[in-house]
Design an enzyme around this catalytic site. Structure first.
Site, PDB file in Angstrom:
ATOM      1  N   TYR A  44       0.837  -1.413  -0.147  1.00 29.45           N
ATOM      2  CA  TYR A  44       0.054   0.020   0.057  1.00 29.45           C
ATOM      3  C   TYR A  44       0.973   1.377   0.032  1.00 29.45           C
ATOM      4  CZ  TYR A  44      -5.053   0.046  -0.197  1.00 29.45           C
ATOM      5  OH  TYR A  44      -6.394  -0.102  -0.664  1.00 29.45           O
ATOM      6  N   GLU A  46      -0.422   4.815  -0.623  1.00 29.25           N
ATOM      7  CA  GLU A  46      -1.201   6.257  -0.853  1.00 29.25           C
ATOM      8  C   GLU A  46      -0.295   7.275  -0.692  1.00 29.25           C
ATOM      9  OE1 GLU A  46      -4.702   6.390   1.981  1.00 29.25           O
ATOM     10  OE2 GLU A  46      -5.757   4.836   0.333  1.00 29.25           O
ATOM     11  N   ASP A 190      -5.900  13.368 -25.587  1.00 29.50           N
ATOM     12  CA  ASP A 190      -5.789  11.914 -24.978  1.00 29.50           C
ATOM     13  C   ASP A 190      -5.015  11.211 -26.216  1.00 29.50           C
ATOM     14  OD1 ASP A 190      -6.198   9.588 -24.545  1.00 29.50           O
ATOM     15  OD2 ASP A 190      -8.384   9.836 -24.132  1.00 29.50           O
ATOM     16  N   THR A 216      -3.194   6.148 -22.466  1.00 29.36           N
ATOM     17  CA  THR A 216      -2.970   4.560 -21.927  1.00 29.36           C
ATOM     18  C   THR A 216      -1.591   4.193 -21.922  1.00 29.36           C
ATOM     19  OG1 THR A 216      -3.870   3.743 -23.731  1.00 29.36           O
ATOM     20  CG2 THR A 216      -5.832   3.974 -22.003  1.00 29.36           C
ATOM     21  N   LYS A 219      -1.266   0.451 -25.342  1.00 29.34           N
ATOM     22  CA  LYS A 219      -1.664   0.251 -26.593  1.00 29.34           C
ATOM     23  C   LYS A 219      -0.249   0.188 -27.365  1.00 29.34           C
ATOM     24  CE  LYS A 219      -6.223   1.676 -25.948  1.00 29.34           C
ATOM     25  NZ  LYS A 219      -6.701   2.603 -24.923  1.00 29.34           N
ATOM     26  N   ARG A 225      -1.434  -2.528 -18.627  1.00 29.43           N
ATOM     27  CA  ARG A 225      -2.676  -1.891 -18.517  1.00 29.43           C
ATOM     28  C   ARG A 225      -2.620  -0.767 -17.598  1.00 29.43           C
ATOM     29  NH1 ARG A 225      -5.641  -4.928 -21.802  1.00 29.43           N
ATOM     30  NH2 ARG A 225      -7.207  -2.992 -21.479  1.00 29.43           N
TER      31      ARG A 225
HETATM   32  N1  PLP Z   1      -8.894   7.076 -24.119  1.00 28.95           N
HETATM   33  C1  PLP Z   1      -8.829   6.737 -25.335  1.00 28.95           C
HETATM   34  C2  PLP Z   1      -8.809   7.450 -26.563  1.00 28.95           C
HETATM   35  C3  PLP Z   1      -9.119   5.302 -25.410  1.00 28.95           C
HETATM   36  O1  PLP Z   1      -9.194   4.777 -26.803  1.00 28.95           O
HETATM   37  C4  PLP Z   1      -9.085   4.368 -24.432  1.00 28.95           C
HETATM   38  C5  PLP Z   1      -9.425   3.003 -24.470  1.00 28.95           C
HETATM   39  O2  PLP Z   1      -9.616   2.353 -25.283  1.00 28.95           O
HETATM   40  C6  PLP Z   1      -9.228   5.279 -23.146  1.00 28.95           C
HETATM   41  C7  PLP Z   1      -9.253   6.548 -22.987  1.00 28.95           C
HETATM   42  C8  PLP Z   1      -9.608   4.413 -21.886  1.00 28.95           C
HETATM   43  O3  PLP Z   1      -8.456   3.380 -21.367  1.00 28.95           O
HETATM   44  P1  PLP Z   1      -8.908   2.393 -20.342  1.00 28.95           P
HETATM   45  O4  PLP Z   1      -9.910   1.428 -21.118  1.00 28.95           O
HETATM   46  O5  PLP Z   1      -7.597   2.113 -19.867  1.00 28.95           O
HETATM   47  O6  PLP Z   1      -9.745   2.801 -19.319  1.00 28.95           O
END
Ligand code: PLP
Length: 421
Positions: A44, A46, A190, A216, A219, A225
């Site tokens: 843990y 935090e 994002d 993320t 990918k 993950r």
């Molecule tokens: N943002 C985008 C553009 C994504 O394509 C994804 C997942 O496919 C996410 C956020 C979310 O990721 P997670 O599935 O890890 O929550």
């Protein structure tokens, strides 16, 4: 032994025998796997390195600091938070840091290629915030920047989102910034999908234009993950937030506070260790070769699919993915996904822009090359794969053909390790 381990072995076999075309998936190295399956899962922690709410954090402090430092170096940024448990968690932290419930946001429409967390009505982002969206032009399949500006000037969202889950072209972050500046909005990129390609300079960089960037880590970045938040130095002072006591906080403090204690408790230090290993791998020159191969494979696949009469939305790809509009083939996304699975090819059904079918049926499929490139496939294999997909689509209800395609798929993948880079 627990039956779970039989199931894990079954899944390993499935992954090994098949062709993995899901654009958001990849295969991690043994070292990433080792870190994620380590004793760090017991701890843990935090808080943040040096400021924890638990004892015994000396070692995980070093782990998390290494992950942060490597990510900073990889993306050339000044602020990183590696604690988000997923991409959606990273995104939730941005909302909490920048907006108040009820504020207006603008993202790419889910049906045009956006993500659930960019304002979908079934997601917290669409439930708690007012949403307007932009999309692509029907004729070209490309983002309609003029329409985006027009809607932004009219609706004045407080936050503008540049990012996607199913768009095969690069983004013009400078253009997004111009629009954001016109209305005084926060610009958030994002880069969950193309992060690995962005890290190696193979796509436009969002960092000089966007106030905050999330991704993320699993990918194209090929880590475990998870999620991550980043920010360049220029934006550190952009949003001083007043605490209830009246003190002004730096943006980095606001973002850290939004992750913990804002939306999460203890960080997953075993996953953070896996992120650190993956970032170390991505800093290596070998990852550049990998990322370039992902891109060339995607281009080769788009061409091979087009040669077989498939309609690729926007006519091609700049990144690792593409959307195939199946309407001219007389099949839908749902039945195609199902038939491909029977042939050991995995992908996902996906709406195409201006789709007349529901998200459960869809007119398209999304294909990506990040995972098959990790397995060592090259441009000539893309032609073979397009041929196999074509055979499935042309014989969607013919079990005999699907079985014979599966045999060819298994032969192609025979002897190839999951991680071949
Ligand atoms: N943002 C985008 C553009 C994504 O394509 C994804 C997942 O496919 C996410 C956020 C979310 O990721 P997670 O599935 O890890 O929550």
């Amino acid at each position: 032994m627990d039956i779970i381990f039989d199931l894990i072995e079954k899944e390993r076999q499935r992954q090994t025998h098949g062709i993995e075309m899901i654009a958001s998936e990849n295969f991690v190295s043994d070292n990433v796997m080792k870190a994620v399956g380590s004793v760090l899962t017991n701890k843990y922690a935090e808080g943040y390195p040096g400021k924890r709410y638990y004892g015994g954090c000396e070692v995980v402090d070093e782990v998390e600091t290494l992950a942060i430092e490597r990510a900073k170096q990889l993306f050339g940024v000044d602020y990183v938070n590696v604690q988000p448990h997923s991409g959606s968690q990273a995104n939730a932290a941005i909302y909490l840091a920048v907006l108040k419930p009820g504020d207006k946001i603008m993202g790419m429409d889910l049906s045009m290629g956006g993500h659930l967390t960019h304002g979908s009505s079934v997601n917290f982002s669409g439930i708690q915030y007012e949403v307007v969206s932009y999309g692509v032009q029907q004729e070209t399949g490309l983002i309609d920047y003029d329409q985006m500006r027009e809607v932004a000037l009219r609706e004045k969202p407080k936050m503008l989102i540049a990012g996607f889950s199913a768009y095969s072209r690069d983004l013009d972050y400078a253009k997004f910034r111009e629009v954001a500046d016109e209305i005084g909005a926060t610009l958030w990129a994002d880069i969950a999908h193309p992060a690995g390609l962005v890290a190696k300079g193979l796509l436009n960089s969002p960092f000089e234009h966007c106030h905050v960037v999330t991704t993320t880590t699993h990918k194209t970045l090929r880590g475990p993950r998870g999620g991550m938040i980043m920010m360049g130095k220029d934006f550190e002072n952009t949003y001083g937030h007043k605490t209830p006591k009246g003190e002004i906080k730096m943006m980095s403090q606001v973002l850290d506070g939004a992750v913990f204690p804002g939306i999460q408790g203890g960080p997953l230090e075993h996953v953070i260790a896996g992120k650190a290993v993956a970032f170390g791998e991505a800093l290596d020159v070998q990852f550049e070769t990998y990322a370039k191969q992902v891109k060339s494979n995607a281009q080769a696949l788009a061409k091979a699919m087009t040669d077989r009469g498939f309609d690729i939305v926007s006519g091609g790809t700049d990144n690792h993915l593409m959307l195939v509009d199946l309407r001219n083939k007389g099949v839908n996304g749902k039945e195609t996904e199902k038939a491909l699975v029977l042939a050991d090819i995995t992908c996902n059904k996906n709406m195409v822009p201006f789709d007349d079918k529901s998200p459960f049926t869809t007119s398209g499929i999304r294909l990506g090359t990040a995972a098959i490139t990790t397995r060592g496939l090259k441009e000539n294999d893309m032609d073979t794969i397009a041929g196999l997909i074509s055979e499935v689509v042309d014989n969607i209800k013919n079990e005999e053909v699907l079985t014979s395609v599966r045999k060819k798929v298994n032969e192609l993948m025979e002897g190839k390790a999951l991680f071949n880079y």
